[in-house]
Enzyme design. Structure first.
Site, mmCIF file in Angstrom:
data_model
loop_
_atom_site.group_PDB
_atom_site.id
_atom_site.type_symbol
_atom_site.label_atom_id
_atom_site.label_comp_id
_atom_site.label_asym_id
_atom_site.label_seq_id
_atom_site.Cartn_x
_atom_site.Cartn_y
_atom_site.Cartn_z
ATOM 1 N N HIS A 1 43.258 44.410 37.168
ATOM 2 C CA HIS A 1 43.089 45.594 38.012
ATOM 3 C C HIS A 1 41.624 45.842 38.356
ATOM 4 C CE1 HIS A 1 47.229 47.298 36.672
ATOM 5 N NE2 HIS A 1 47.319 46.558 37.742
ATOM 6 N N CYS B 1 47.338 34.537 51.586
ATOM 7 C CA CYS B 1 47.163 35.980 51.399
ATOM 8 C C CYS B 1 46.716 36.301 49.980
ATOM 9 C CB CYS B 1 48.433 36.747 51.742
ATOM 10 S SG CYS B 1 49.854 36.337 50.705
#
Length: 554
Positions: free
Chosen positions: A185, A479
């Site tokens: 994260h 992506c």
């Protein structure tokens, strides 16, 4: 003093260090309570509810990638299994803080041992546990420093999204953590903010607070008290990076070959940043934000509004919407998952859709209702040609003209030609591809070298997929986070990719890097990288054929 970690968000940042130390104590083993069990359970439940509410509120305020992450954490704070465990431990006589500690720690250890996405959830559980215990003890969690004229370098063992969600590029010069990996994260939020970051950096928390620190998010180098000449070098490099923000226009190489530069979008709030960065469209629109933190699926109208907003942001452009990638680290309350030894390898993405076709039908119906020429629909975790055919057929039945598949499982890359015989396009997710190809937990710092997108084996899988696309006449894009590295973007161009999608903050540097090199240079760099035995060698070999990067300070 120089330290070395893994660079996960490019750029150079310098400023005084602020070391974030968590001081929530472990509750004494065997600690008991005085009074009634029901009162103690009520106290524990109130603390869990308070933290869940705070996480959700902070996510709503932050928006973007942080909102999606924090809403998932809010769900975890009130996970039914954890709640039952806390209550049962209190029934056995343990005080609420100790009951919370044992319940969360046991669950965290189980998830950490499973690896993959679950390892990422384990780190989140650690942070939630400490926050709940702090509430029960009446303590405050460590706070970020007040904004000042000079941005600081934030240093920690690990950083929780709740700590960093509300920070801005003007407040923080760089992130440095001892733990984490390229898809942690910390890395995701740093890239979304455009802040340099280094993770898996041993000894980082030993840096004294307040000393000058220079962080290179490209090389992974962390300099403590850098020499004056190094500081001047950093300032010059940062000036060059600022100049990159003026890189304008569609993506193309120096000799004019187009390369579609798109943005990864985690929620409608990210669309503004994508437009501001002059993205040519959306290469990955994550729809999970619509489904998390709710007991029932979103309505048709709610879905249509969200999809329509993305299409309006890029009229005439390309908008690739990935269908719900639920399961594993994204639990859905309205789709209870069966017990699995390793959910990262179980029912997630398209596999979850096949188990609950009514949810997919509703999402595809909503997409069909707003479909325009630029809309493309993408399925996650596609493994076989049968998977691809099933999904494409469902799209065709609703009049959706462009249906693609994610290539993030090695088997899908190996048989890409079979999947592309069914689908209209494909997009490579390098994050999960690395995890599955190298059998390496994305969250474990010790596994970070295997998640380096320069790993030659990963480049081989990308090349194999691109070749299948060229032979079939189907466009292939990337992506995953690999596309955000300007040098690697050139290599991906040389491998034959048609589009690159990344965090909006990365677009100017990638646009400038591509414009400084010809297609032939990109191809030569790609060949040189694939010929090397290690990720470091691959990076060095590629950059040797991309001289424009050094001129740009990239």
């Amino acid at each position: 003093m120089n330290l070395r970690g893994v660079g996960v968000s490019p750029g150079v940042g310098q400023g005084p260090s602020y070391v974030l130390s968590v001081s929530v104590p472990e509750p004494p083993e065997g600690a008991t309570y005085v009074g009634e069990a029901e009162d103690e359970k009520a106290r524990a439940m109130a603390a869990l509810t308070q933290i869940a509410g705070e996480l959700e509120a902070r996510g709503n305020q932050a928006g973007g990638e942080a909102e999606e992450i924090l809403k998932a954490q809010a769900l975890m704070a009130e996970d039914p299994g954890l709640v039952v465990k806390v209550r049962s431990l209190i029934d056995r006589g343990l005080a609420a803080p100790r009951a919370v500690f044992e319940a969360f720690t046991k669950y965290r250890d189980v998830l950490a041992g499973s690896g993959g996405y679950l390892g990422e959830r384990a780190a989140d559980l650690h942070d939630i546990r400490d926050r709940v215990i702090a509430v029960l003890y009446g303590q405050s969690m460590p706070a970020m420093p007040a904004p000042s004229e000079e941005p600081y370098v934030l240093v920690a063992k690990d950083l929780a999204p709740a700590d960093t969600a509300l920070l801005s590029r003007g407040q923080v010069a760089a992130f440095v953590t001892e733990e984490g990996g390229p898809t942690s994260h910390t890395a995701i939020l740093a890239r979304a903010m455009g802040v340099p970051a280094v993770v898996a950096c041993p000894g980082a928390t030993a840096i004294p607070s307040g000393v000058e620190v220079m962080v290179d998010g490209t090389t992974g180098e962390v300099r403590v008290r850098p020499e004056p000449d190094a500081a001047a070098e950093v300032r010059a490099a940062e000036t060059r990076r600022t100049a990159l923000s003026f890189a304008k226009g569609p993506g193309r190489t120096a000799d004019g070959q187009p390369m579609l530069l798109l943005a990864n979008v985690g929620s409608p709030a990210d669309l503004e940043a994508a437009v501001a960065a002059e993205a040519e469209g959306v290469g990955l629109y994550r729809t999970e934000f619509l489904y998390l933190d709710r007991t029932a699926p979103p309505s048709q109208e709610e879905q249509r509004r969200a999809y329509r907003q993305a299409l309006r942001a890029f009229p005439g452009g390309r908008v690739v919407v990935r269908t719900l990638d639920g399961g594993a680290d994204k639990p859905l309350a309205f789709l209870p998952a069966p017990a699995e030894p390793n959910p990262a390898l179980g029912l997630r993405g398209l596999r979850l859709y096949r188990a609950h076709p009514e949810v997919m039908a509703a999402q595809l119906d909503a997409l069909a209702a707003v479909a325009e020429d630029g809309l493309q629909v993408l399925a996650p975790m596609v493994t076989t040609a049968q998977d691809a055919a099933w999904f494409v057929r469902a799209c065709r039945e609703r009049g959706l003209r462009s249906a693609g598949v994610m290539i993030e499982v090695p088997a899908a890359a190996l048989r890409a030609r079979d999947l592309l015989a069914q689908a209209d396009f494909a997009s490579i997710g390098t994050n999960d591809m690395s995890q599955y190809a190298f059998a390496a937990d994305r969250q474990l710092g010790v596994m970070s070298p295997l998640h380096d997108p320069w790993q030659p084996a990963l480049l081989d899988l990308v090349a194999m997929t691109a070749e299948a696309g060229a032979r079939s006449g189907k466009p292939i894009g990337v992506c995953g986070e690999a596309a955000a590295d300007p040098a690697l973007a050139c290599v991906l161009t040389g491998l034959g990719l048609c589009s690159l999608s990344m965090a909006p903050a990365a677009l100017p540097a990638v646009r400038a890097g591509l414009a400084a090199h010809t297609v032939e240079q990109c191809r030569t760099a790609a060949e040189a990288a694939r010929a090397q035995p290690t990720a470091a060698d691959a990076r060095a070999a590629a950059r040797a054929h991309l001289p424009g990067l050094a001129t740009l300070g990239l």
